[in-house]
Design a protein around this motif. Structure first.
Motif, PDB file in Angstrom:
ATOM      1  N   GLN A 248       0.804  -1.179   0.092  1.00 45.55           N
ATOM      2  CA  GLN A 248       0.073   0.080   0.053  1.00 45.55           C
ATOM      3  C   GLN A 248       0.755   1.418   0.063  1.00 45.55           C
ATOM      4  OE1 GLN A 248      -3.294  -0.092   2.889  1.00 45.55           O
ATOM      5  NE2 GLN A 248      -2.833  -2.229   3.292  1.00 45.55           N
ATOM      6  N   LYS A 249       0.462   2.201  -0.735  1.00 50.60           N
ATOM      7  CA  LYS A 249       1.272   3.540  -0.843  1.00 50.60           C
ATOM      8  C   LYS A 249       0.276   4.615  -0.486  1.00 50.60           C
ATOM      9  CE  LYS A 249       4.192   1.859  -4.544  1.00 50.60           C
ATOM     10  NZ  LYS A 249       4.720   2.204  -6.037  1.00 50.60           N
ATOM     11  N   SER A 250       0.772   5.402   0.348  1.00 51.52           N
ATOM     12  CA  SER A 250      -0.202   6.717   0.632  1.00 51.52           C
ATOM     13  C   SER A 250       0.781   7.824   1.236  1.00 51.52           C
ATOM     14  CB  SER A 250      -1.159   6.420   1.551  1.00 51.52           C
ATOM     15  OG  SER A 250      -2.001   7.460   1.902  1.00 51.52           O
ATOM     16  N   ILE A 251       0.139   8.995   1.815  1.00 52.94           N
ATOM     17  CA  ILE A 251       0.903  10.086   1.988  1.00 52.94           C
ATOM     18  C   ILE A 251       0.451  10.270   3.713  1.00 52.94           C
ATOM     19  CG2 ILE A 251       1.448  11.267  -0.035  1.00 52.94           C
ATOM     20  CD1 ILE A 251      -0.840  13.217   0.669  1.00 52.94           C
ATOM     21  N   ALA A 252       1.333  10.830   4.466  1.00 60.83           N
ATOM     22  CA  ALA A 252       1.053  11.078   5.665  1.00 60.83           C
ATOM     23  C   ALA A 252       1.826  12.390   6.395  1.00 60.83           C
ATOM     24  CB  ALA A 252       1.125   9.878   6.819  1.00 60.83           C
ATOM     25  N   GLU A 253       1.195  13.217   7.052  1.00 57.80           N
ATOM     26  CA  GLU A 253       1.878  14.361   7.691  1.00 57.80           C
ATOM     27  C   GLU A 253       2.426  13.861   8.942  1.00 57.80           C
ATOM     28  OE1 GLU A 253      -0.153  17.945   5.573  1.00 57.80           O
ATOM     29  OE2 GLU A 253      -1.008  17.389   7.453  1.00 57.80           O
ATOM     30  N   SER A 254       3.506  14.691   9.220  1.00 54.67           N
ATOM     31  CA  SER A 254       4.449  14.477  10.667  1.00 54.67           C
ATOM     32  C   SER A 254       4.905  15.354  10.972  1.00 54.67           C
ATOM     33  CB  SER A 254       5.236  13.226  10.491  1.00 54.67           C
ATOM     34  OG  SER A 254       6.129  13.548   9.573  1.00 54.67           O
TER      35      SER A 254
END
Length: 393
Positions: A248-254
């Motif tokens: 699975q590929k996605s984006i996430a803020e941190s």
């Protein structure tokens, strides 16, 4: 609206044709408390109206034929889709109005093919290919909040596009003296995959926002094993096991070391397995008992690492008055173990648990009037081709 045509050309060949029109529209109004953004990306209190229309027109044709120990079926579905949506926002502080339109019109072909070889009464081999679509559900495109908790909000993405899957599968079925067993493997190529993304809520950096985005193509593969077996005259069991692997590929803020919000690309290799078994016990001619068990192993997704889950259900059914009446009783999740428990570290360390009303006791009394000889015309089974919203449950 559906129109289906079936013509048995001979004892070994069959032709099916069909047309379908599926027209959908919804209009939703919502007033938010500073969870919407204006054109500058600032979070503001707003009222929002979302109008969404999706019209689908499709036609299909299938042809099947049996040749001695071989049989095959070829199919093709063509569809044209028109999507029009409009989000109307009004800033309650400045009375500034914004209209955000989105359209997505496309034409697609979905071929399918099945080939079965039956060398004997006890053995059968099958290979099939199909292409299908998973259109985003209304909650996945609705820019209004789908749900809120004290720490999480779920929003849709108005510009979300459908995902397409090419599936290859092969199966082997063995007939046993008291049942059958089927084993199969599958491989899937997923285009424009829909995955959840994690963002930080600018109004409160301790809160998270979930939404859906389209990502690059991905692949998935797995193994399935199922069986129908009757050990005795009074006991029958249906059981299945599946193993599934997908990247699975996605984006996430941190947060970086200076506590600034940064955007990260996330890649997760996930392997999950499940076991299910349904048992039916014939106590007498009129009384039967049932027991169902399900276990789902640990798995990872973009947001969290999910713990394993277990559920056990019990049931009974009693028929009387010459089978015209029946009473059934069921007790679901008898051990109260069906809940979603998770851990995560994006964008910060967190643990959580979601509970739903899985533990239920229900009873039903029914009586059938008339002779029971009437049978409604059977209709072709159809999939609505809509991907479910949410993500971690």
């Amino acid at each position: 609206m559906n129109l289906d045509y079936s013509n048995p050309l001979s004892e070994t060949a069959k032709l099916e044709l069909g047309l379908q029109a599926r027209l959908f529209n919804t209009n939703i109004f919502y007033q938010s408390d500073a969870r919407e953004t204006n054109q500058l990306g600032q979070y503001i209190p707003t009222t929002t109206t979302f109008d969404y229309t999706r019209d689908i027109y499709s036609a299909y044709a299938t042809y099947g034929k049996t040749l001695d120990k071989w049989s095959y079926q070829l199919g093709l579905r063509a569809e044209t889709v028109n999507v029009n949506s409009e989000a109307y926002k009004k800033d309650l502080a400045s009375n500034e109005q914004t209209i955000i339109p989105f359209t997505n019109d496309y034409f697609r072909l979905y071929p399918s093919g099945f080939l079965t070889y039956t060398p004997s009464e006890k053995n059968a081999y099958q290979f099939n290919y199909s292409r299908r679509v998973d259109r985003p559900g209304i909650n996945q495109v609705n820019p209004l909040p789908e749900w809120n908790t004290p720490l999480i909000s779920q929003f849709g993405n108005q510009a979300l596009r459908p995902q397409f899957t090419n599936s290859f599968e092969t199966n082997y079925t063995r007939q046993l003296e008291k049942g059958s067993i089927t084993a199969g493997v599958f491989y899937r190529i997923i285009e424009d995959e829909i995955q959840q993304a994690i963002l930080i809520d600018r109004t409160d950096t301790n809160r998270l926002i979930f939404t859906d985005l389209n990502f690059d193509n991905s692949t998935a593969y797995g193994f399935e094993l199922s069986s129908n077996y009757k050990p005795t005259k009074w006991w029958s069991v249906n059981a299945s096991f599946d193993l599934f692997s997908q990247t699975q590929k996605s984006i996430a803020e941190s947060f970086d070391t200076n506590q600034n919000i940064v955007l990260n690309t996330v890649k997760i290799d996930n392997i999950v397995w499940n076991v299910r078994a349904f048992n039916n016990f014939k106590v007498t001619k009129d009384l039967s008992l049932s027991a169902f068990g399900m276990y789902s192993g640990k798995n990872k997704n973009i947001q969290f690492e999910m713990n394993d889950m277990l559920m056990v259900n019990l049931g009974m059914r009693y028929s009387f008055l010459q089978n015209k009446a029946s009473f059934s009783l069921s007790y679901n999740d008898i051990f109260d173990t069906m809940y979603a428990q998770f851990e995560g570290d994006r964008p910060f360390a967190q643990v959580g648990r979601f509970n739903w009303e899985s533990q239920q006791i229900s009873g039903r009394l029914s009586y059938r009037f008339g002779g029971g000889n009437y049978k409604a015309k059977s209709r072709k089974q159809r999939d609505d081709d809509t991907k479910s919203g949410g993500g971690f449950m």
